[in-house]
Scaffold this motif. Structure first.
Motif, PDB file in Angstrom:
ATOM      1  N   VAL A  61     -92.800 -16.475  -2.261  1.00 15.97           N
ATOM      2  CA  VAL A  61     -93.440 -17.384  -3.212  1.00 15.97           C
ATOM      3  C   VAL A  61     -92.713 -17.254  -4.552  1.00 15.97           C
ATOM      4  CG1 VAL A  61     -95.574 -17.976  -4.417  1.00 15.97           C
ATOM      5  CG2 VAL A  61     -95.658 -17.155  -2.053  1.00 15.97           C
ATOM      6  N   VAL A  62     -92.149 -18.349  -5.032  1.00 11.19           N
ATOM      7  CA  VAL A  62     -91.372 -18.299  -6.276  1.00 11.19           C
ATOM      8  C   VAL A  62     -92.153 -18.844  -7.466  1.00 11.19           C
ATOM      9  CG1 VAL A  62     -89.153 -18.381  -5.095  1.00 11.19           C
ATOM     10  CG2 VAL A  62     -90.260 -20.520  -5.771  1.00 11.19           C
ATOM     11  N   VAL A 107     -95.005 -22.743  -4.342  1.00 17.67           N
ATOM     12  CA  VAL A 107     -93.612 -23.100  -4.098  1.00 17.67           C
ATOM     13  C   VAL A 107     -92.954 -21.907  -3.414  1.00 17.67           C
ATOM     14  CG1 VAL A 107     -91.442 -23.852  -5.107  1.00 17.67           C
ATOM     15  CG2 VAL A 107     -93.615 -24.546  -6.158  1.00 17.67           C
ATOM     16  N   VAL A 108     -92.422 -22.150  -2.228  1.00 20.88           N
ATOM     17  CA  VAL A 108     -91.902 -21.067  -1.392  1.00 20.88           C
ATOM     18  C   VAL A 108     -90.414 -21.281  -1.132  1.00 20.88           C
ATOM     19  CG1 VAL A 108     -92.115 -19.890   0.840  1.00 20.88           C
ATOM     20  CG2 VAL A 108     -94.161 -20.808  -0.297  1.00 20.88           C
ATOM     21  N   SER A 168     -92.884 -26.981  -1.403  1.00 22.24           N
ATOM     22  CA  SER A 168     -94.214 -26.875  -2.012  1.00 22.24           C
ATOM     23  C   SER A 168     -95.314 -27.167  -1.004  1.00 22.24           C
ATOM     24  CB  SER A 168     -94.340 -27.847  -3.192  1.00 22.24           C
ATOM     25  OG  SER A 168     -93.420 -27.532  -4.210  1.00 22.24           O
ATOM     26  N   PHE A 169     -96.446 -26.481  -1.216  1.00 27.77           N
ATOM     27  CA  PHE A 169     -97.615 -26.630  -0.358  1.00 27.77           C
ATOM     28  C   PHE A 169     -98.861 -26.572  -1.237  1.00 27.77           C
ATOM     29  CE2 PHE A 169     -94.252 -24.544   1.952  1.00 27.77           C
ATOM     30  CZ  PHE A 169     -94.232 -25.159   3.189  1.00 27.77           C
ATOM     31  N   PRO A 205     -96.394 -14.809  -7.615  1.00 21.47           N
ATOM     32  CA  PRO A 205     -94.954 -15.027  -7.452  1.00 21.47           C
ATOM     33  C   PRO A 205     -94.243 -13.727  -7.069  1.00 21.47           C
ATOM     34  CG  PRO A 205     -95.751 -16.235  -9.355  1.00 21.47           C
ATOM     35  CD  PRO A 205     -96.906 -15.383  -8.877  1.00 21.47           C
ATOM     36  N   GLY A 206     -93.369 -13.827  -6.095  1.00 24.10           N
ATOM     37  CA  GLY A 206     -92.707 -12.650  -5.550  1.00 24.10           C
ATOM     38  C   GLY A 206     -93.341 -12.174  -4.262  1.00 24.10           C
TER      39      GLY A 206
END
Length: 202
Positions: free
Chosen positions: A12-13, A25-26, A60-61, A78-79
């Motif tokens: 996950v960014v 956002v992956v 994106s989801f 994130p991360g």
């Protein structure tokens, strides 16, 4: 439909938080993105999500409030890493068991037993899911098709080989972590049918 065979681990960014809706956002590998289109289904830790945008390696989801409440995806930052599986297609090999991508709840990792070349994980189930879990039955744990090793009341264990530990996020899990659970749909249907029949007879 999914098979419970994790194909990759995504990172996950970014997370866009809105009222009762998050967009994750992956970062996904080229192999996972091949042929991927808007509207496609991808399981994240066993939870079926829909592709809403594709920008290079970033996909994106949207996660609605029920997904955030019922699954461990709501706790991601994130991360964070997630197990990924693309929706199965007719003709694909079913290496695990049929899974719907509908998470029924979460279980808590309570104990880790280490042994040479394998690891046993013990989980505590929520009470409403206990009746669906049997020795040697199937269960989905964070999107991974696994065989139940033993059941002790509300607890069950799974035994993991090095390949599973290396290819999924279960190798990172520590006591206290919560994992997504999907009960085997056939087991669920049988148990609920028997319950209805017995209730009608009474």
């Amino acid at each position: 439909m999914f098979t419970g065979i994790v194909q990759d681990i995504g990172t996950v960014v970014a997370i866009e938080e809105r009222e009762q809706l998050n967009t994750h956002v992956v970062a996904m590998s080229p192999a996972m993105r091949e042929g991927l289109a808007l509207g496609a289904s991808v399981a994240h830790n066993g939870c079926c999500l829909t592709v809403t945008a594709i920008e290079g390696e970033h996909v994106s989801f949207d996660l609605m409030r029920e997904t955030l409440r019922l699954t461990n995806l709501g706790a991601l930052k994130p991360g964070g890493r997630v197990n990924l599986e693309r929706a199965a297609r007719f003709g694909d090999e079913i290496g695990g068991h049929a899974m719907s991508g509908h998470v029924m709840g979460m279980a808590t990792l309570t104990e880790i037993d280490e042994a040479p070349n394998n690891r046993r994980l013990w989980f505590e189930l929520p009470s409403q899911l206990e009746r669906f879990v049997f020795d040697k039955g199937y269960i989905g744990v964070d999107g991974i098709s696994l065989t139940i090793g033993a059941v002790e009341g509300a607890r069950f264990c799974v035994n993991l080989i090095p390949e599973t530990l290396a290819r999924t996020t279960l190798g990172d899990r520590m006591p206290g972590d919560r994992v997504n659970i999907e009960i085997d749909p056939q087991t669920q249907a049988i148990v609920q049918t028997v319950e209805r029949v017995l209730a009608a007879r009474q």
